[in-house]
Design a protein around this motif. Sequence first.
Motif, PDB file in Angstrom:
ATOM      1  N   PRO A  80       0.841  -1.197   0.000  1.00 48.10           N
ATOM      2  CA  PRO A  80       0.000   0.000   0.000  1.00 48.10           C
ATOM      3  C   PRO A  80       0.875   1.246   0.000  1.00 48.10           C
ATOM      4  N   PRO A  81       0.389   2.343  -0.535  1.00 48.74           N
ATOM      5  CA  PRO A  81       1.198   3.560  -0.543  1.00 48.74           C
ATOM      6  C   PRO A  81       1.448   4.056   0.874  1.00 48.74           C
ATOM      7  N   VAL A  82       2.646   4.559   1.099  1.00 46.55           N
ATOM      8  CA  VAL A  82       3.022   5.048   2.421  1.00 46.55           C
ATOM      9  C   VAL A  82       2.618   6.510   2.538  1.00 46.55           C
ATOM     10  N   THR A  83       1.912   6.833   3.592  1.00 45.23           N
ATOM     11  CA  THR A  83       1.526   8.219   3.846  1.00 45.23           C
ATOM     12  C   THR A  83       2.091   8.638   5.185  1.00 45.23           C
ATOM     13  N   ASN A  84       2.333   9.909   5.360  1.00 45.26           N
ATOM     14  CA  ASN A  84       2.881  10.438   6.595  1.00 45.26           C
ATOM     15  C   ASN A  84       1.783  11.023   7.482  1.00 45.26           C
ATOM     16  N   ASP A  85       0.562  10.563   7.332  1.00 46.33           N
ATOM     17  CA  ASP A  85      -0.551  11.110   8.092  1.00 46.33           C
ATOM     18  C   ASP A  85      -0.500  10.692   9.566  1.00 46.33           C
ATOM     19  N   ALA A  86      -0.251   9.433   9.837  1.00 48.49           N
ATOM     20  CA  ALA A  86      -0.274   8.933  11.207  1.00 48.49           C
ATOM     21  C   ALA A  86       1.091   8.351  11.558  1.00 48.49           C
ATOM     22  N   PRO A  87       1.510   8.490  12.820  1.00 55.03           N
ATOM     23  CA  PRO A  87       2.793   7.892  13.213  1.00 55.03           C
ATOM     24  C   PRO A  87       2.704   6.376  13.178  1.00 55.03           C
ATOM     25  N   ILE A  88       3.823   5.738  12.827  1.00 51.31           N
ATOM     26  CA  ILE A  88       3.861   4.284  12.717  1.00 51.31           C
ATOM     27  C   ILE A  88       4.430   3.724  14.009  1.00 51.31           C
ATOM     28  N   GLY A  89       3.945   3.872  15.125  1.00 56.48           N
ATOM     29  CA  GLY A  89       4.497   3.348  16.368  1.00 56.48           C
ATOM     30  C   GLY A  89       4.678   4.467  17.372  1.00 56.48           C
ATOM     31  N   THR A  90       5.273   4.116  18.467  1.00 60.27           N
ATOM     32  CA  THR A  90       5.489   5.111  19.513  1.00 60.27           C
ATOM     33  C   THR A  90       6.891   5.691  19.409  1.00 60.27           C
ATOM     34  N   PRO A  91       7.064   6.956  19.721  1.00 62.38           N
ATOM     35  CA  PRO A  91       8.398   7.545  19.664  1.00 62.38           C
ATOM     36  C   PRO A  91       9.294   6.944  20.738  1.00 62.38           C
ATOM     37  N   LEU A  92      10.574   6.828  20.398  1.00 58.87           N
ATOM     38  CA  LEU A  92      11.542   6.317  21.359  1.00 58.87           C
ATOM     39  C   LEU A  92      11.826   7.376  22.406  1.00 58.87           C
ATOM     40  N   ARG A  93      12.105   6.931  23.619  1.00 62.67           N
ATOM     41  CA  ARG A  93      12.397   7.853  24.705  1.00 62.67           C
ATOM     42  C   ARG A  93      13.608   7.337  25.472  1.00 62.67           C
ATOM     43  N   GLY A  94      14.251   8.216  26.204  1.00 59.00           N
ATOM     44  CA  GLY A  94      15.343   7.831  27.088  1.00 59.00           C
ATOM     45  C   GLY A  94      16.598   7.409  26.337  1.00 59.00           C
ATOM     46  N   ALA A  95      17.204   6.320  26.811  1.00 63.39           N
ATOM     47  CA  ALA A  95      18.472   5.843  26.254  1.00 63.39           C
ATOM     48  C   ALA A  95      18.319   5.440  24.788  1.00 63.39           C
ATOM     49  N   ALA A  96      17.203   4.826  24.441  1.00 60.90           N
ATOM     50  CA  ALA A  96      16.992   4.393  23.050  1.00 60.90           C
ATOM     51  C   ALA A  96      16.959   5.590  22.115  1.00 60.90           C
ATOM     52  N   ALA A  97      16.324   6.680  22.521  1.00 61.64           N
ATOM     53  CA  ALA A  97      16.273   7.887  21.688  1.00 61.64           C
ATOM     54  C   ALA A  97      17.662   8.488  21.538  1.00 61.64           C
ATOM     55  N   ARG A  98      18.437   8.451  22.617  1.00 65.07           N
ATOM     56  CA  ARG A  98      19.799   8.992  22.558  1.00 65.07           C
ATOM     57  C   ARG A  98      20.667   8.154  21.627  1.00 65.07           C
ATOM     58  N   ILE A  99      20.518   6.850  21.659  1.00 62.30           N
ATOM     59  CA  ILE A  99      21.276   5.966  20.768  1.00 62.30           C
ATOM     60  C   ILE A  99      20.941   6.281  19.318  1.00 62.30           C
ATOM     61  N   VAL A 100      19.657   6.467  19.032  1.00 63.96           N
ATOM     62  CA  VAL A 100      19.243   6.785  17.663  1.00 63.96           C
ATOM     63  C   VAL A 100      19.848   8.103  17.209  1.00 63.96           C
ATOM     64  N   SER A 101      19.800   9.126  18.063  1.00 61.85           N
ATOM     65  CA  SER A 101      20.351  10.421  17.659  1.00 61.85           C
ATOM     66  C   SER A 101      21.861  10.333  17.462  1.00 61.85           C
ATOM     67  N   ASN A 102      22.556   9.557  18.309  1.00 59.86           N
ATOM     68  CA  ASN A 102      24.003   9.388  18.132  1.00 59.86           C
ATOM     69  C   ASN A 102      24.320   8.619  16.850  1.00 59.86           C
ATOM     70  N   MET A 103      23.511   7.613  16.539  1.00 60.17           N
ATOM     71  CA  MET A 103      23.744   6.835  15.319  1.00 60.17           C
ATOM     72  C   MET A 103      23.509   7.699  14.082  1.00 60.17           C
ATOM     73  N   GLU A 104      22.475   8.528  14.110  1.00 53.51           N
ATOM     74  CA  GLU A 104      22.222   9.410  12.972  1.00 53.51           C
ATOM     75  C   GLU A 104      23.315  10.459  12.842  1.00 53.51           C
ATOM     76  N   ALA A 105      23.819  10.958  13.955  1.00 54.19           N
ATOM     77  CA  ALA A 105      24.914  11.937  13.911  1.00 54.19           C
ATOM     78  C   ALA A 105      26.195  11.296  13.391  1.00 54.19           C
ATOM     79  N   SER A 106      26.390  10.004  13.662  1.00 55.64           N
ATOM     80  CA  SER A 106      27.611   9.332  13.218  1.00 55.64           C
ATOM     81  C   SER A 106      27.670   9.194  11.700  1.00 55.64           C
TER      82      SER A 106
END
Length: 140
Positions: A80-106
């Motif tokens: 099915p076509p992907v739309t950006n209308d609704a979030p696909i899950g819950t946002p990461l918080r805490g250590a997991a969010a920090r890991i994601v931001s560090n990985m994207e910065a890397s």
Amino acid sequence: MADDSASPIAGPNAWLVDEMFEQFRSDPSSVSESWREFFGDYSPGASTTAAAPPVASAPAPTQAAPTAAPSPTALVSQAPPVTNDAPIGTPLRGAAARIVSNMEASLNVPTATSFREIPTKLLEVNRKSINGYLSRSRSG
């Protein structure tokens, strides 16, 4: 070898795909069946700016008899076509969010590999000299 800027395949193996495509153009039977299928709609001058569409998992078969697996292109066309209308899950918080931001910065950190040729005979002579000095000065 083709110019890397004209190849729709990006990455360290783009040259291999270009060479195999040239081999395919001269003799299609010289490459495997999966490469022949890939090169069927491959065009070396295509743009690489478009993002690849996500591949959805195949729906569970409803028939009792086993069926042949659909090709990857069929799976993409069934997705099915992907739309950006609704979030696909819950946002990461805490250590997991920090890991994601560090990985994207890397991803913005440039990487390089360098090689140096040094004579190993000199290393061996120096190692023996140092070990000899240490055995004389430290009693062992």
